[in-house]
Motif scaffolding. Structure first.
Motif, PDB file in Angstrom:
ATOM      1  N   MET A   1       0.946  -1.315   0.093  1.00  0.00           N
ATOM      2  CA  MET A   1      -0.020  -0.139   0.032  1.00  0.00           C
ATOM      3  C   MET A   1       1.043   1.111  -0.186  1.00  0.00           C
ATOM      4  O   MET A   1       1.946   1.231   0.589  1.00  0.00           O
ATOM      5  CB  MET A   1      -0.691  -0.110   1.143  1.00  0.00           C
ATOM      6  N   ALA A   2       0.654   1.933  -0.684  1.00  0.00           N
ATOM      7  CA  ALA A   2       1.199   3.267  -1.094  1.00  0.00           C
ATOM      8  C   ALA A   2       1.201   4.284   0.158  1.00  0.00           C
ATOM      9  O   ALA A   2      -0.178   4.260   0.860  1.00  0.00           O
ATOM     10  CB  ALA A   2       0.926   4.064  -2.151  1.00  0.00           C
ATOM     11  N   GLY A   3       1.778   5.174   0.609  1.00  0.00           N
ATOM     12  CA  GLY A   3       1.775   6.127   1.464  1.00  0.00           C
ATOM     13  C   GLY A   3       2.922   7.225   1.280  1.00  0.00           C
ATOM     14  O   GLY A   3       3.515   7.122   0.303  1.00  0.00           O
TER      15      GLY A   3
ATOM     16  N   ASN B   1       0.057   5.715   5.819  1.00  0.00           N
ATOM     17  CA  ASN B   1      -0.094   4.775   5.189  1.00  0.00           C
ATOM     18  C   ASN B   1      -1.371   4.722   3.875  1.00  0.00           C
ATOM     19  O   ASN B   1      -1.775   3.745   3.388  1.00  0.00           O
ATOM     20  CB  ASN B   1      -0.219   3.382   5.721  1.00  0.00           C
TER      21      ASN B   1
ATOM     22  N   GLU C   1      -3.424   5.103   0.897  1.00  0.00           N
ATOM     23  CA  GLU C   1      -2.736   5.035  -0.251  1.00  0.00           C
ATOM     24  C   GLU C   1      -3.099   6.249  -1.359  1.00  0.00           C
ATOM     25  O   GLU C   1      -2.117   6.251  -2.061  1.00  0.00           O
ATOM     26  CB  GLU C   1      -3.506   3.832  -1.148  1.00  0.00           C
ATOM     27  N   TYR C   2      -3.665   7.174  -1.102  1.00  0.00           N
ATOM     28  CA  TYR C   2      -3.828   8.417  -1.756  1.00  0.00           C
ATOM     29  C   TYR C   2      -3.141   9.512  -1.200  1.00  0.00           C
ATOM     30  O   TYR C   2      -3.258  10.719  -1.471  1.00  0.00           O
ATOM     31  CB  TYR C   2      -5.281   8.920  -2.209  1.00  0.00           C
TER      32      TYR C   2
END
Length: 191
Positions: A1-3, A105, A107-108
């Motif tokens: 997951m992007a962060g 954390n 995602e956007y």
């Protein structure tokens, strides 16, 4: 997951780094620094400014006109990045003996911090519509709602340009406060 996150590891002046390293409890000092960074970042959400002091770009009129919540109150141009509060409430701080970090954390998070382009591909979708009583206008309703008519539509590809609205970062005031925290904590340890 992007962060996204920001970390202070080597960003301290050599003198401050030496003070932290010779402290009996450098983890406690960095914990105080991390707590300060978290508070500073949360305040940026309240003030809608970046670490550089610049106001965030305003919402586009279409976004500001969206209706939100159960009461269907219009959003307006305030409360940038806090539509639901998820991003702001997801901010966390962490530290160890040599670093202090604040981030999220979600995602956007990165697209709001750095800006960018969101590309949506063309797609088909089923919409549920219902005529507004006494009018020729229709409104969106939940699938299966009484009196709803379902219609298959094709939505074309599009790009959404998101401006950067930085909330993570360190400015001169933060650096001064971090120095004060380190000096105060070191002074307490020496006493």
């Amino acid at each position: 997951m992007a962060g996204t996150s920001i970390e202070i590891r080597d960003g301290l002046t050599p003198t401050l780094e030496r003070l932290v390293s010779v402290s009996d409890n450098p983890a406690a000092i960095m914990s105080d620094v991390a707590a300060y960074l978290l508070t500073s970042t949360q305040q940026r959400f309240e003030q809608e400014i970046g670490p550089d002091g610049q106001k965030w770009k305003p919402l586009k009129p279409r976004t500001a006109a969206q209706r939100i919540g159960k009461g269907r109150v219009k959003r307006g141009s305030e409360h940038i990045l806090v539509r639901t509060g998820r991003l702001k409430n997801s901010l966390t701080a962490a530290s160890d003996a040599v670093s202090a970090t604040v981030g999220t954390n979600v995602e956007y998070a990165a697209i709001h911090q750095f800006g960018g382009v969101i590309r949506q591909t063309a797609r088909s979708q089923t919409l549920s519509l219902k005529r507004i009583r006494g009018s020729k206008q229709v409104r969106f309703v939940r699938a299966g709602a009484k009196g709803a008519v379902e219609r298959e539509v094709t939505i074309g590809a599009r790009q959404i340009v998101m401006p950067a609205r930085p909330y993570l970062g360190i400015n001169d005031a933060d650096r001064a406060e971090i120095a004060t925290i380190i000096m105060t904590d070191f002074g307490k340890a020496v006493e």
